[in-house]
Design an enzyme around this catalytic site. Structure first.
Site, PDB file in Angstrom:
ATOM      1  N   LYS A 124       0.801  -1.251  -0.082  1.00  0.00           N
ATOM      2  CA  LYS A 124      -0.105  -0.022  -0.047  1.00  0.00           C
ATOM      3  C   LYS A 124       0.931   1.213  -0.114  1.00  0.00           C
ATOM      4  O   LYS A 124       2.193   1.229   0.439  1.00  0.00           O
ATOM      5  CB  LYS A 124      -0.822   0.197   1.097  1.00  0.00           C
ATOM      6  N   HIS A 127       1.535   6.910   2.996  1.00  0.00           N
ATOM      7  CA  HIS A 127       0.816   8.146   2.827  1.00  0.00           C
ATOM      8  C   HIS A 127       0.945   9.115   3.793  1.00  0.00           C
ATOM      9  O   HIS A 127       1.848   8.858   4.731  1.00  0.00           O
ATOM     10  CB  HIS A 127      -0.851   7.875   2.583  1.00  0.00           C
ATOM     11  N   HIS A 130       1.374   8.282   7.483  1.00  0.00           N
ATOM     12  CA  HIS A 130       2.497   7.592   8.070  1.00  0.00           C
ATOM     13  C   HIS A 130       3.742   8.538   8.208  1.00  0.00           C
ATOM     14  O   HIS A 130       4.622   8.309   8.978  1.00  0.00           O
ATOM     15  CB  HIS A 130       2.840   6.492   6.741  1.00  0.00           C
TER      16      HIS A 130
HETATM   17  N1  ARG Z   1       0.391  -0.600   9.958  1.00  0.00           N
HETATM   18  C1  ARG Z   1      -0.449   0.306  10.685  1.00  0.00           C
HETATM   19  C2  ARG Z   1      -1.289   1.127   9.950  1.00  0.00           C
HETATM   20  O1  ARG Z   1      -0.938   1.683   8.821  1.00  0.00           O
HETATM   21  C3  ARG Z   1      -0.013   0.809  11.908  1.00  0.00           C
HETATM   22  C4  ARG Z   1       0.836   0.024  12.901  1.00  0.00           C
HETATM   23  C5  ARG Z   1       1.092   0.659  14.314  1.00  0.00           C
HETATM   24  N2  ARG Z   1       1.914  -0.242  15.151  1.00  0.00           N
HETATM   25  C6  ARG Z   1       1.207  -1.285  15.890  1.00  0.00           C
HETATM   26  N3  ARG Z   1       1.990  -1.801  16.774  1.00  0.00           N
HETATM   27  N4  ARG Z   1       0.074  -1.386  15.803  1.00  0.00           N
HETATM   28  O2  ARG Z   1      -2.315   1.644  10.433  1.00  0.00           O
END
Ligand code: ARG
Length: 563
Positions: A124, A127, A130
């Site tokens: 993905k 963005h 992030h």
């Molecule tokens: N990959 C997730 C997202 O883009 C964020 C992960 C954050 N970290 C965690 N330990 N859940 O929404």
């Protein structure tokens, strides 16, 4: 010299109280007429059994005033006026002696902090949200490390879950291999969207996808290889962004890392009598805490995002023995983290209280062109490059003969974006506006970087004259305001750590730049014949540049010598 500490010690001595208890009540008055430090005496009225006004008057009499111009009682307040020339000399000399480590300490010695940040999803786009996590996480990493904590930066990549079954199916059916090589994420996104469109017409596709994910979980070779390709291609793209930002991680252990570490977690939850079957799924009930259940396993046996986070938390505690464990993730996941932390607590892990969700707001666009590109996602890399190009245009206009324009545009363009993310309290939404962000005046990255370059240009053009610096000559209001701001760096860092708020350091950098520009607009350096004054001013400019550099470093920005 730590004035706040000295003030607290002197009060402690005069009032026969612990200095430690007094320290946190010492204030910096809003106006210079009220002194440089103040102590509200009602904090002592209980123990001394006297009215605050009486206490302040008595203390003003009794207190040791060495190093201070005066110590006055004003109603219930005890106001301290530092001896400006001592303060100035000590502050500037300390900054110049400590250089790049001015503001640092060993406060966090022996304490480990894990910082889960950035954490984009494989296949993905990386963005704008992030970048929020990346900028805050990177800054907290730098700030905490600067104060002696040992940080472990973890990119908890979203690289596991049922969506990979969908992707494998879509890849086999529709992928254009050439496009995949050239623009991997765009192509993966295209086939992923196509899968959803097709699955709406034919739900049997979802069953197919589930089968593929099951094969992946069982370690089937073909699926694993494909998954690996998606992961590698995505990481290569993400790396471009991290290189632009100068961000590094200590661990790239994403969700997939925990795929073989979840069984023991589920067993532990079960053995503690917390696992309940609800509609076929296995959950931990959290009604008592006014939360929906934390789902551990779906009816089909698949594990969840939360299951992986539980496994990750246990793994991190075991391997890093953290003092604090931070999760820099958007506020839309507040409930998720509450559920995970509460479940850990119910499992009997009291260290769950050391886990902190560091939330942040949303990114909105003021530019219509960007906001109306509905359906079409915005790639961060494109935005960063656009910012660099726009900065180049501004430089071409303002300073066409500048050397290494490329490098300057990169540092300023990227810095401008990061700065925008870290400027306000992290829970506030951001409005993305090119004009505002790239402006050379106003509270922006370019403004602070420009102030640094301005200082450096003064130092290049002006030579010190023979004879030393006489700091007592830096006596104007503007000069003292600047010195006081420079002295407050550590204080700003402490506040920022208390709240896990990089914005405190960002605003501090703006304050230094503002105070410096105020000084420079009111006073000159060229043509001064008094060596004591000129040399002192030059040292002050040098110290200002040093502090700006250190503060910008802590929020992830680099300085440029000319711009
Ligand atoms: N990959 C997730 C997202 O883009 C964020 C992960 C954050 N970290 C965690 N330990 N859940 O929404």
């Amino acid at each position: 010299m730590d004035y706040k500490k000295i003030v607290a010690e002197r009060i402690g001595l005069a009032a026969e109280t612990e200095a430690e208890a007094i320290m946190r009540f010492i204030e910096i008055p809003p106006r210079p007429e009220m002194g440089d430090y103040a102590f509200p005496c009602f904090q002592l009225s209980k123990t001394l059994k006297k009215a605050p006004n009486v206490i302040s008057a008595e203390l003003a009499e009794k207190i040791n005033k060495e190093g201070f111009e005066k110590v006055d009682a004003l109603g219930p307040y005890l106001n301290f006026f530092v001896d400006k020339s001592v303060f100035t000399k000590e502050t500037i000399e300390k900054i110049l002696a400590e250089g790049d480590s001015y503001g640092s300490s060993e406060d966090g010695k022996g304490k480990n902090v894990t910082i889960d940040f950035s954490s984009p999803n494989i296949a993905k786009p990386f963005h704008v949200g992030h970048l929020f996590s990346t900028a805050i996480g990177n800054s907290l990493y730098r700030i905490l490390s600067f104060e002696g904590y040992k940080c472990i930066g973890i990119n908890h990549l979203g690289d596991w879950g049922t969506q990979f079954g969908k992707l494998i199916y879509a890849y086999k059916k529709w992928c254009d291999k050439e496009k995949l090589e050239k623009e991997p994420i765009k192509e993966l996104l295209r086939i992923y969207v196509k899968f959803h469109d097709e699955a709406e017409k034919d739900p049997s596709l979802d069953d197919e996808a589930r089968r593929y994910f099951k094969r992946l979980e069982d370690g089937s070779e073909e699926e694993t290889e494909l998954w690996n390709t998606f992961r590698e291609l995505s990481l290569r793209e993400f790396q471009k962004v991290y290189d632009l930002l100068g961000v590094k991680f200590d661990s790239n252990a994403g969700e997939s890392f925990y795929s073989d570490k979840m069984d023991p977690v589920v067993e532990e939850i079960d053995s503690k009598g917390l696992l309940v079957t609800s509609n076929g799924a296995q959950v931990v009930m959290l009604d008592e805490y006014n939360m929906p259940p934390c789902i551990i396993k779906k009816a089909d046996g698949a594990t969840m995002y939360a299951t992986r986070d539980l496994a990750a938390a246990l793994y991190r505690k075991k391997n890093y023995d953290f003092y604090k464990s931070l999760y820099v993730v958007g506020m839309d996941q507040t409930l998720h983290f509450k559920q995970v932390f509460t479940t850990l607590k119910l499992m009997g892990h009291d260290w769950a209280d050391d886990c902190r969700h560091i939330g942040f707001g949303l990114v909105r666009f003021s530019d219509k062109k960007l906001s109306t590109r509905r359906g079409d996602v915005i790639f961060l890399e494109d935005l960063l490059n656009e910012s660099i190009e726009k900065t180049m245009e501004i430089i071409n206009e303002k300073n066409p003969d500048l050397e290494n324009k490329e490098e300057v545009s990169k540092k300023v363009g990227v810095g401008a974006m990061v700065f925008t993310y870290l400027k306000n309290g992290r829970e506030k939404d951001i409005v993305f506006d090119w004009k505002e962000m790239l402006s050379f005046d106003g509270e922006t990255g370019p403004y602070v970087q420009y102030s640094y370059a301005r200082g450096k240009s003064i130092l290049r053009k002006q030579d010190a004259i023979e004879g030393g610096a006489d700091y007592s000559k830096l006596s104007s209001k503007e000069e003292f305001e600047l010195i006081k701001t420079l002295e407050g760096f550590k204080e700003a860092i402490n506040h920022s750590i208390d709240k896990f708020e990089p914005s405190v350091v960002t605003r501090y950098a703006v304050d230094v730049a503002k105070a410096f520009n105020k000084f420079y607009n009111a006073h000159k350096i060229s043509g001064i014949e008094d060596s004591g004054l000129k040399n002192a001013r030059l040292k002050m400019v040098e110290a200002t540049c040093q502090v700006l550099k250190n503060a910008l470093y802590l929020i992830g920005l680099e300085v440029v010598e000319k711009m």
